[in-house]
Design an enzyme around this catalytic site. Sequence first.
Site, PDB file in Angstrom:
ATOM      1  N   HIS A  12      -5.008  48.757  20.946  1.00 12.61           N
ATOM      2  CA  HIS A  12      -6.076  49.669  21.385  1.00 12.61           C
ATOM      3  C   HIS A  12      -7.108  49.013  22.296  1.00 12.61           C
ATOM      4  O   HIS A  12      -7.911  49.692  22.898  1.00 12.61           O
ATOM      5  CB  HIS A  12      -6.791  50.265  20.161  1.00 12.61           C
ATOM      6  CG  HIS A  12      -7.666  49.275  19.450  1.00 12.61           C
ATOM      7  ND1 HIS A  12      -7.155  48.212  18.731  1.00 12.61           N
ATOM      8  CD2 HIS A  12      -9.006  49.169  19.368  1.00 12.61           C
ATOM      9  CE1 HIS A  12      -8.154  47.508  18.240  1.00 12.61           C
ATOM     10  NE2 HIS A  12      -9.282  48.065  18.608  1.00 12.61           N
ATOM     11  N   GLY A  17      -3.785  51.051  25.681  1.00 13.38           N
ATOM     12  CA  GLY A  17      -4.233  51.504  24.358  1.00 13.38           C
ATOM     13  C   GLY A  17      -5.626  52.105  24.407  1.00 13.38           C
ATOM     14  O   GLY A  17      -5.903  53.123  23.750  1.00 13.38           O
ATOM     15  N   TYR A 137      10.805  40.341  29.555  1.00 14.91           N
ATOM     16  CA  TYR A 137      10.006  41.517  29.205  1.00 14.91           C
ATOM     17  C   TYR A 137      10.907  42.754  29.113  1.00 14.91           C
ATOM     18  O   TYR A 137      10.829  43.539  28.160  1.00 14.91           O
ATOM     19  CB  TYR A 137       8.941  41.710  30.282  1.00 14.91           C
ATOM     20  CG  TYR A 137       7.993  42.851  30.043  1.00 14.91           C
ATOM     21  CD1 TYR A 137       6.938  42.731  29.144  1.00 14.91           C
ATOM     22  CD2 TYR A 137       8.128  44.049  30.734  1.00 14.91           C
ATOM     23  CE1 TYR A 137       6.063  43.774  28.933  1.00 14.91           C
ATOM     24  CE2 TYR A 137       7.256  45.097  30.527  1.00 14.91           C
ATOM     25  CZ  TYR A 137       6.226  44.957  29.631  1.00 14.91           C
ATOM     26  OH  TYR A 137       5.360  46.002  29.422  1.00 14.91           O
ATOM     27  N   LYS A 141      11.756  45.257  25.857  1.00 13.76           N
ATOM     28  CA  LYS A 141      11.439  46.689  25.893  1.00 13.76           C
ATOM     29  C   LYS A 141      12.702  47.534  25.693  1.00 13.76           C
ATOM     30  O   LYS A 141      12.646  48.599  25.066  1.00 13.76           O
ATOM     31  CB  LYS A 141      10.741  47.034  27.211  1.00 13.76           C
ATOM     32  CG  LYS A 141       9.328  46.478  27.303  1.00 13.76           C
ATOM     33  CD  LYS A 141       8.451  47.097  26.231  1.00 13.76           C
ATOM     34  CE  LYS A 141       7.012  46.650  26.292  1.00 13.76           C
ATOM     35  NZ  LYS A 141       6.203  47.220  25.190  1.00 13.76           N
ATOM     36  N   THR A 165       5.626  53.819  35.119  1.00 14.16           N
ATOM     37  CA  THR A 165       5.731  52.992  36.307  1.00 14.16           C
ATOM     38  C   THR A 165       4.543  52.021  36.332  1.00 14.16           C
ATOM     39  O   THR A 165       3.771  51.973  35.381  1.00 14.16           O
ATOM     40  CB  THR A 165       5.760  53.918  37.547  1.00 14.16           C
ATOM     41  OG1 THR A 165       6.177  53.174  38.663  1.00 14.16           O
ATOM     42  CG2 THR A 165       4.402  54.550  37.811  1.00 14.16           C
ATOM     43  N   LEU A 167       1.092  50.450  36.334  1.00 14.99           N
ATOM     44  CA  LEU A 167      -0.160  51.099  35.933  1.00 14.99           C
ATOM     45  C   LEU A 167      -1.373  50.376  36.476  1.00 14.99           C
ATOM     46  O   LEU A 167      -1.307  49.183  36.766  1.00 14.99           O
ATOM     47  CB  LEU A 167      -0.241  51.118  34.402  1.00 14.99           C
ATOM     48  CG  LEU A 167       0.865  51.879  33.689  1.00 14.99           C
ATOM     49  CD1 LEU A 167       0.817  51.576  32.195  1.00 14.99           C
ATOM     50  CD2 LEU A 167       0.743  53.374  33.943  1.00 14.99           C
ATOM     51  N   ASP A 270       8.921  38.276  45.922  1.00 17.98           N
ATOM     52  CA  ASP A 270       8.738  39.707  46.198  1.00 17.98           C
ATOM     53  C   ASP A 270       9.021  40.547  44.961  1.00 17.98           C
ATOM     54  O   ASP A 270       8.537  41.661  44.834  1.00 17.98           O
ATOM     55  CB  ASP A 270       9.733  40.159  47.293  1.00 17.98           C
ATOM     56  CG  ASP A 270       9.117  40.116  48.684  1.00 17.98           C
ATOM     57  OD1 ASP A 270       7.870  40.023  48.784  1.00 17.98           O
ATOM     58  OD2 ASP A 270       9.884  40.175  49.656  1.00 17.98           O
TER      59      ASP A 270
HETATM   60  O1  GFB Z   1       2.322  44.055  39.851  1.00 18.59           O
HETATM   61  P1  GFB Z   1       3.222  42.948  40.241  1.00 18.59           P
HETATM   62  O2  GFB Z   1       2.723  41.575  40.006  1.00 18.59           O
HETATM   63  O3  GFB Z   1       4.617  42.990  39.502  1.00 18.59           O
HETATM   64  O4  GFB Z   1       3.533  43.183  41.806  1.00 18.59           O
HETATM   65  P2  GFB Z   1       5.983  43.799  39.694  1.00 18.59           P
HETATM   66  C1  GFB Z   1       4.270  42.261  42.473  1.00 18.59           C
HETATM   67  C2  GFB Z   1       4.477  42.633  43.931  1.00 18.59           C
HETATM   68  O5  GFB Z   1       3.237  42.540  44.636  1.00 18.59           O
HETATM   69  C3  GFB Z   1       5.398  41.599  44.545  1.00 18.59           C
HETATM   70  C4  GFB Z   1       3.313  41.460  45.581  1.00 18.59           C
HETATM   71  O6  GFB Z   1       6.133  42.179  45.624  1.00 18.59           O
HETATM   72  C5  GFB Z   1       4.421  40.555  45.044  1.00 18.59           C
HETATM   73  O7  GFB Z   1       4.992  39.740  46.045  1.00 18.59           O
HETATM   74  N1  GFB Z   1       1.979  40.814  45.671  1.00 18.59           N
HETATM   75  C6  GFB Z   1       1.288  40.584  46.818  1.00 18.59           C
HETATM   76  C7  GFB Z   1       1.263  40.317  44.648  1.00 18.59           C
HETATM   77  N2  GFB Z   1       0.153  39.942  46.553  1.00 18.59           N
HETATM   78  C8  GFB Z   1       0.095  39.769  45.212  1.00 18.59           C
HETATM   79  C9  GFB Z   1      -0.873  39.159  44.347  1.00 18.59           C
HETATM   80  O8  GFB Z   1      -1.908  38.655  44.772  1.00 18.59           O
HETATM   81  N3  GFB Z   1      -0.596  39.197  43.009  1.00 18.59           N
HETATM   82  C10 GFB Z   1       0.541  39.782  42.493  1.00 18.59           C
HETATM   83  N4  GFB Z   1       0.730  39.809  41.177  1.00 18.59           N
HETATM   84  N5  GFB Z   1       1.491  40.324  43.306  1.00 18.59           N
HETATM   85  C11 GFB Z   1       5.848  43.699  37.132  1.00 18.59           C
HETATM   86  C12 GFB Z   1       6.710  43.075  36.065  1.00 18.59           C
HETATM   87  O9  GFB Z   1       6.605  43.636  38.268  1.00 18.59           O
HETATM   88  O10 GFB Z   1       5.597  45.083  36.930  1.00 18.59           O
HETATM   89  C13 GFB Z   1       6.290  43.477  34.711  1.00 18.59           C
HETATM   90  O11 GFB Z   1       6.708  41.683  36.239  1.00 18.59           O
HETATM   91  C14 GFB Z   1       5.962  44.946  34.587  1.00 18.59           C
HETATM   92  O12 GFB Z   1       7.295  43.136  33.813  1.00 18.59           O
HETATM   93  C15 GFB Z   1       5.097  45.416  35.712  1.00 18.59           C
HETATM   94  O13 GFB Z   1       7.128  45.709  34.558  1.00 18.59           O
HETATM   95  C16 GFB Z   1       4.830  46.902  35.661  1.00 18.59           C
HETATM   96  O14 GFB Z   1       5.744  45.234  40.047  1.00 18.59           O
HETATM   97  O15 GFB Z   1       6.904  43.067  40.587  1.00 18.59           O
END
Ligand code: GFB
Length: 315
Positions: A12, A17, A137, A141, A165, A167, A270
């Site tokens: 929560h 939560g 992960y 799930k 998707t 969030l 990516d």
């Molecule tokens: O939200 P995110 O980290 O995870 O987004 P995923 C990643 C995408 O954003 C990649 C780009 O294409 C990264 O290369 N990106 C660009 C960045 N700049 C940044 C930055 O500064 N930080 C981050 N974090 N990304 C996650 C899963 O996948 O999605 C989890 O790892 C979960 O398990 C979550 O399912 C919803 O969308 O790739």
Amino acid sequence: MLRTDRVYVAGHRGMVGSAICRALARDGFENVVTRTHRELDLLDPVAVREFYAAEKPDVAIIAAARVGGIGANSAENAKFLYENEMIAMNTVWGAAEAGVRRLLFLGSTCIYPRMAPQPIPESALLTGELEKTNEGYALAKISGLKLCEFLRRDRGLLYHSLMPTNLYGPGDNYDIVHGHVLPTMIRKFETARVSNEPIVHLWGSGSPLREFLHVDDLASACLFVLGLDNPPDLVNAGTGREVTIRQLAEMIRAATGCRAEIDWDRAKPDGTPRKLCDTRLIRSLGWEPKIRLEDGIRRTIDEYRAELARGTIRL
Ligand code: GFB
């Protein structure tokens, strides 16, 4: 689910939560049970069993998880698998043993194969290889949602799952290394604006496509499916709209008022090239999201600034 039900919300204090608790309060649910991490370690099966036996909830909503962006997931697949598997098994199995009448298990669309057809229908589950950056992960799930499906089939328990998707929203984690892309970009652009930095460093090529759902819309989806007499075992929740990471960056840069240039660090991953969920099932049942991405981003930037000023932000 009835207004008089005793509803346990696991997790929560997290972004999901806490949004669910706000939605429950708004809808008149007064009998909500919560435990902080310190009060109840969800990795401990005995503690979870004792908790259920003492509290006897009618309904459980499992929003507790170890979550993170691509950086955190890809660095620690083992931890993401172990902790999320334990949380799923303990909270779902424990609920079944204690006679919890109804349960909603929350996952993520990263459970689907990396090269799933787009938009991704629920039927794509287990039809191909997972995305490596979040395989741990995703496996945890998948176990959780399968446990719910099996318990429903074997014992007639109304346990079902919802896969949101990507969030975003209030209470997100703004950690630069471990956070998800949207909050991390807000922090990076805001920091650059405030300190007049000329360049913001982002990860990857900017070309992957992602879909973003505001957490208040997700909370409404959760209560919606919990109101169905015969919900699907598994249902997606998303907006049906996708943007490239580059478009997202432009939207956030403009919304913060930052003027810095963007540098794309292609040495960073990516991740999956595209992850748009097929929302026909939940829409056909009568739910749809309300918050447009542009509005949600503006709201989230305002909340980020307010949280930063109050000193309550998770960095
Ligand atoms: O939200 P995110 O980290 O995870 O987004 P995923 C990643 C995408 O954003 C990649 C780009 O294409 C990264 O290369 N990106 C660009 C960045 N700049 C940044 C930055 O500064 N930080 C981050 N974090 N990304 C996650 C899963 O996948 O999605 C989890 O790892 C979960 O398990 C979550 O399912 C919803 O969308 O790739």
